[in-house]
Design a protein around this motif. Sequence first.
Motif, mmCIF file in Angstrom:
data_model
loop_
_atom_site.group_PDB
_atom_site.id
_atom_site.type_symbol
_atom_site.label_atom_id
_atom_site.label_comp_id
_atom_site.label_asym_id
_atom_site.label_seq_id
_atom_site.Cartn_x
_atom_site.Cartn_y
_atom_site.Cartn_z
ATOM 1 N N THR A 196 0.819 -1.216 0.000
ATOM 2 C CA THR A 196 0.000 0.000 0.000
ATOM 3 C C THR A 196 0.851 1.264 0.000
ATOM 4 O O THR A 196 0.511 2.253 -0.671
ATOM 5 C CB THR A 196 -0.945 0.003 1.214
ATOM 6 O OG1 THR A 196 -1.768 -1.169 1.157
ATOM 7 C CG2 THR A 196 -1.847 1.225 1.211
ATOM 8 N N ASN A 197 1.946 1.245 0.737
ATOM 9 C CA ASN A 197 2.821 2.421 0.762
ATOM 10 C C ASN A 197 3.314 2.760 -0.642
ATOM 11 O O ASN A 197 3.385 3.931 -1.031
ATOM 12 C CB ASN A 197 4.017 2.188 1.687
ATOM 13 C CG ASN A 197 3.630 2.235 3.153
ATOM 14 O OD1 ASN A 197 2.595 2.790 3.495
ATOM 15 N ND2 ASN A 197 4.452 1.654 4.008
ATOM 16 N N GLY A 198 3.639 1.724 -1.412
ATOM 17 C CA GLY A 198 4.097 1.939 -2.780
ATOM 18 C C GLY A 198 3.028 2.548 -3.659
ATOM 19 O O GLY A 198 3.305 3.399 -4.508
ATOM 20 N N THR A 199 1.777 2.127 -3.454
ATOM 21 C CA THR A 199 0.686 2.685 -4.265
ATOM 22 C C THR A 199 0.452 4.160 -3.942
ATOM 23 O O THR A 199 0.190 4.971 -4.834
ATOM 24 C CB THR A 199 -0.618 1.896 -4.047
ATOM 25 O OG1 THR A 199 -1.101 2.107 -2.726
ATOM 26 C CG2 THR A 199 -0.420 0.424 -4.272
ATOM 27 N N ILE A 200 0.568 4.505 -2.657
ATOM 28 C CA ILE A 200 0.388 5.907 -2.253
ATOM 29 C C ILE A 200 1.487 6.777 -2.857
ATOM 30 O O ILE A 200 1.233 7.879 -3.375
ATOM 31 C CB ILE A 200 0.379 6.029 -0.721
ATOM 32 C CG1 ILE A 200 -0.845 5.309 -0.148
ATOM 33 C CG2 ILE A 200 0.365 7.492 -0.281
ATOM 34 C CD1 ILE A 200 -0.821 5.155 1.360
ATOM 35 N N LEU A 201 2.724 6.281 -2.807
ATOM 36 C CA LEU A 201 3.852 7.029 -3.372
ATOM 37 C C LEU A 201 3.696 7.194 -4.885
ATOM 38 O O LEU A 201 4.053 8.241 -5.440
ATOM 39 C CB LEU A 201 5.169 6.314 -3.054
ATOM 40 C CG LEU A 201 5.619 6.360 -1.590
ATOM 41 C CD1 LEU A 201 6.847 5.476 -1.378
ATOM 42 C CD2 LEU A 201 5.932 7.800 -1.170
ATOM 43 N N ALA A 202 3.170 6.172 -5.543
ATOM 44 C CA ALA A 202 2.968 6.259 -6.998
ATOM 45 C C ALA A 202 1.971 7.362 -7.332
ATOM 46 O O ALA A 202 2.153 8.117 -8.303
ATOM 47 C CB ALA A 202 2.480 4.916 -7.542
ATOM 48 N N ALA A 203 0.911 7.468 -6.532
ATOM 49 C CA ALA A 203 -0.087 8.518 -6.761
ATOM 50 C C ALA A 203 0.489 9.895 -6.452
ATOM 51 O O ALA A 203 0.270 10.860 -7.189
ATOM 52 C CB ALA A 203 -1.331 8.251 -5.920
#
Length: 297
Positions: A196-203
């Motif tokens: 999830t942390n990676g998805t937030i950073l991608a956004a």
Amino acid sequence: MRLPRTILAGTAALTLLSAAACGGGGGDAQRPAGATALYDALPDSIKETGVIRFAGDSHPPYRIVANDGKTVTGIDKELQDALGKVLGVRTEISIVNGLPAALSGMLASRYDAFNGPVKDSAEREKQFDAIVWMVTRTSYLIPKAGSAAIKSSGDLCGKRVAGTAGSIVEDQAKRLTEWCTKHGKPGIDFMGLADTNGTILAAKSGRADAAGMTESAALDVLGKEKDAFTYVTQTDEQGAGVDQLAMLVPKSSGLGPVMLDAFKKIFENGEYKKIMDKYGLQNVAVPEPKMNTAATP
């Protein structure tokens, strides 16, 4: 005739050793004081170690991983502590790199369970017992600074959406894509990432127009970064429905039925409600835990 003291002493020592070997030092010696029938029903491998090993990726608010990469707080820690207490064993969480690592690690006997929350599916139930303890809907975080005009989940058609690879969000994105194409719109460009942390950073970085996650996770992020994001939730018409989310336990371990009984116990003693209320998850709580719902006709 009286026997010499040395012989008597040796005979007594042998008697003590025999008693220890035959009765005093077996499995019962390791049984914790106050152990219950739940403890007795645990697989021998867990009773020997006194610990249930959970796999877990970084997924706030379920698993909030500290900077040391090992210390974990959040829903999972509290839920697992409550389960461990009624089972009479310790619990520990090892951080892994996403769902595939958790699944393969359990099948290789490195971990005993994975709390997800992960979707209960008939395919997964071929190898795992799935104890359902909550439901969810998929939501999508939208960066306020982004250029994409996303006011509803229907506006995600044709957009880049980051999500955890192999998760329920990926399934939901596929259903949303089907809805998009049905309405003559381009499908979602899904980016599968490790956690999830990676998805937030991608956004945040602009690599993705939105970050997909469970609604509870989205609300957790909004609580911490309310000025950075808005969010939209997938609708029933777009295939969202209400998905059953579960803890997975390898069928081969025999732990599944015992874990279901442990869940029933924390429902009965109020610990489940206490944890769900603490994290504002009342709307995704279930009235009772169930096992292997996807295989039920």
